[in-house]
Enzyme design. Sequence first.
Site, PDB file in Angstrom:
ATOM      1  N   ASN A 266      -9.148  -0.696   3.672  1.00 25.77           N
ATOM      2  CA  ASN A 266      -9.192  -1.106   2.257  1.00 25.77           C
ATOM      3  C   ASN A 266      -8.050  -2.064   1.912  1.00 25.77           C
ATOM      4  O   ASN A 266      -8.020  -2.632   0.820  1.00 25.77           O
ATOM      5  CB  ASN A 266      -9.181   0.114   1.325  1.00 25.77           C
ATOM      6  CG  ASN A 266      -7.886   0.898   1.385  1.00 25.77           C
ATOM      7  OD1 ASN A 266      -7.314   1.105   2.459  1.00 25.77           O
ATOM      8  ND2 ASN A 266      -7.416   1.352   0.252  1.00 25.77           N
TER       9      ASN A 266
ATOM     10  N   ASP B  32      -2.142  -0.801   6.030  1.00 23.58           N
ATOM     11  CA  ASP B  32      -2.443  -0.136   7.305  1.00 23.58           C
ATOM     12  C   ASP B  32      -3.916   0.180   7.523  1.00 23.58           C
ATOM     13  O   ASP B  32      -4.324   0.455   8.637  1.00 23.58           O
ATOM     14  CB  ASP B  32      -1.629   1.152   7.428  1.00 23.58           C
ATOM     15  CG  ASP B  32      -2.123   2.244   6.469  1.00 23.58           C
ATOM     16  OD1 ASP B  32      -2.329   1.948   5.270  1.00 23.58           O
ATOM     17  OD2 ASP B  32      -2.328   3.384   6.920  1.00 23.58           O
TER      18      ASP B  32
ATOM     19  N   LYS C 166      -8.234  -5.367  -3.545  1.00 22.43           N
ATOM     20  CA  LYS C 166      -6.808  -5.661  -3.622  1.00 22.43           C
ATOM     21  C   LYS C 166      -6.533  -7.161  -3.478  1.00 22.43           C
ATOM     22  O   LYS C 166      -5.587  -7.691  -4.076  1.00 22.43           O
ATOM     23  CB  LYS C 166      -6.049  -4.874  -2.553  1.00 22.43           C
ATOM     24  CG  LYS C 166      -6.037  -3.368  -2.779  1.00 22.43           C
ATOM     25  CD  LYS C 166      -5.224  -2.663  -1.684  1.00 22.43           C
ATOM     26  CE  LYS C 166      -5.200  -1.148  -1.857  1.00 22.43           C
ATOM     27  NZ  LYS C 166      -4.377  -0.474  -0.830  1.00 22.43           N
TER      28      LYS C 166
ATOM     29  N   THR D 192      -2.771   0.156  -4.561  1.00 25.64           N
ATOM     30  CA  THR D 192      -3.290   1.417  -4.049  1.00 25.64           C
ATOM     31  C   THR D 192      -4.714   1.696  -4.528  1.00 25.64           C
ATOM     32  O   THR D 192      -5.164   1.127  -5.530  1.00 25.64           O
ATOM     33  CB  THR D 192      -2.364   2.577  -4.499  1.00 25.64           C
ATOM     34  OG1 THR D 192      -2.878   3.825  -4.042  1.00 25.64           O
ATOM     35  CG2 THR D 192      -2.240   2.620  -6.017  1.00 25.64           C
ATOM     36  N   GLY D 193      -5.384   2.568  -3.821  1.00 21.15           N
ATOM     37  CA  GLY D 193      -6.671   3.063  -4.277  1.00 21.15           C
ATOM     38  C   GLY D 193      -6.531   4.156  -5.315  1.00 21.15           C
ATOM     39  O   GLY D 193      -7.499   4.538  -5.972  1.00 21.15           O
TER      40      GLY D 193
ATOM     41  N   ASP E 211       0.853  -1.187   0.000  1.00 22.74           N
ATOM     42  CA  ASP E 211       0.000   0.000   0.000  1.00 22.74           C
ATOM     43  C   ASP E 211       0.894   1.244   0.000  1.00 22.74           C
ATOM     44  O   ASP E 211       2.078   1.181   0.352  1.00 22.74           O
ATOM     45  CB  ASP E 211      -0.893  -0.041   1.247  1.00 22.74           C
ATOM     46  CG  ASP E 211      -1.705   1.213   1.437  1.00 22.74           C
ATOM     47  OD1 ASP E 211      -2.439   1.590   0.509  1.00 22.74           O
ATOM     48  OD2 ASP E 211      -1.590   1.841   2.514  1.00 22.74           O
ATOM     49  N   ILE E 212       0.318   2.383  -0.371  1.00 21.22           N
ATOM     50  CA  ILE E 212       1.120   3.615  -0.437  1.00 21.22           C
ATOM     51  C   ILE E 212       0.999   4.457   0.838  1.00 21.22           C
ATOM     52  O   ILE E 212       1.913   4.518   1.652  1.00 21.22           O
ATOM     53  CB  ILE E 212       0.741   4.466  -1.671  1.00 21.22           C
ATOM     54  CG1 ILE E 212       1.123   3.732  -2.965  1.00 21.22           C
ATOM     55  CG2 ILE E 212       1.444   5.829  -1.629  1.00 21.22           C
ATOM     56  CD1 ILE E 212       0.793   4.493  -4.236  1.00 21.22           C
ATOM     57  N   ASP E 213      -0.157   5.114   0.993  1.00 21.47           N
ATOM     58  CA  ASP E 213      -0.299   6.089   2.076  1.00 21.47           C
ATOM     59  C   ASP E 213      -0.372   5.393   3.432  1.00 21.47           C
ATOM     60  O   ASP E 213      -1.158   4.476   3.643  1.00 21.47           O
ATOM     61  CB  ASP E 213      -1.553   6.943   1.844  1.00 21.47           C
ATOM     62  CG  ASP E 213      -1.450   7.737   0.544  1.00 21.47           C
ATOM     63  OD1 ASP E 213      -0.522   8.549   0.431  1.00 21.47           O
ATOM     64  OD2 ASP E 213      -2.269   7.515  -0.363  1.00 21.47           O
TER      65      ASP E 213
END
Length: 269
Positions: free
Chosen positions: A222, A219, A196, A43-44, A9-11
């Site tokens: 999602n 984290d 995902k 990612t979203g 994941d990114i953020d």
Amino acid sequence: MTIKLVAIDIDGTLLNSKHEITPQVYSAIQDAKKAGVHIVIATGRPISGVEKILSDLNLTDRGDYVITFNGGLVQDVGTGQEVVKDLLTYEDYLDIELTARKLKLPMHASTKAGMYTANRNIGKYTVYEAMLVNSPVFYRTPEEMMDKEIIKVMMVDEPHVLDAAIPSLPSSLTERFNVAKSAPFYLEVTPKTANKGLAIKRLAQQLGLTLDQTMAIGDQENDRPMLEVVGAPVVMENGSAELKKIAKYITKSNDESGVAHAIREWVLK
């Protein structure tokens, strides 16, 4: 079993609280790629919101894959070939847009070309998202959306407003679509066939890997679908307490290069 694919994941995961990739995370990802591990950003965000990150991490070769729109789109970064593309229908969009209007929540629809909102007064979090993911935002009435390939819809507002509205979402919506918060001010709606976890399953199959050979690092809620399907689910120290209950490993926080710690401890050792 040896891990051959790591979805990140990114953020709140890949990036620290200053929205940076730390040198430790960069180095660990390069070492993993050299070792033949598929590093997959999951990612979203739309592809426009991840292109710089992919470039910065040298994940732009043929055979480098990226999962965007919370699993709605999976593609080979080097060739652009789409492995997965799950879309919302125009009727889906109309139903979601009507629900958002009834709940008085700003919303926008995301496509590969940009973001579209029917709100004349564009919500501030729609503007924020457009800037964050480097995406143009357009005003279009619902009637003008018929020819758009919509991959996800986001309802956006102040966290307390969004939280107060969520219990009023009709069951016809929550049962028909994946509905999950990706940030305190984002509620994402995607096709039931797009998340995902399903994206990782389909990508692993494409690559001839078993799920025991996959790891996911995340984290937020999602990220739950991918954490539930992989062999090695990793949750950030700064992650949701509920997600930590399903983790095989808890890594360090995003401000302590937790992604690097996870890769070095449980992939490269």
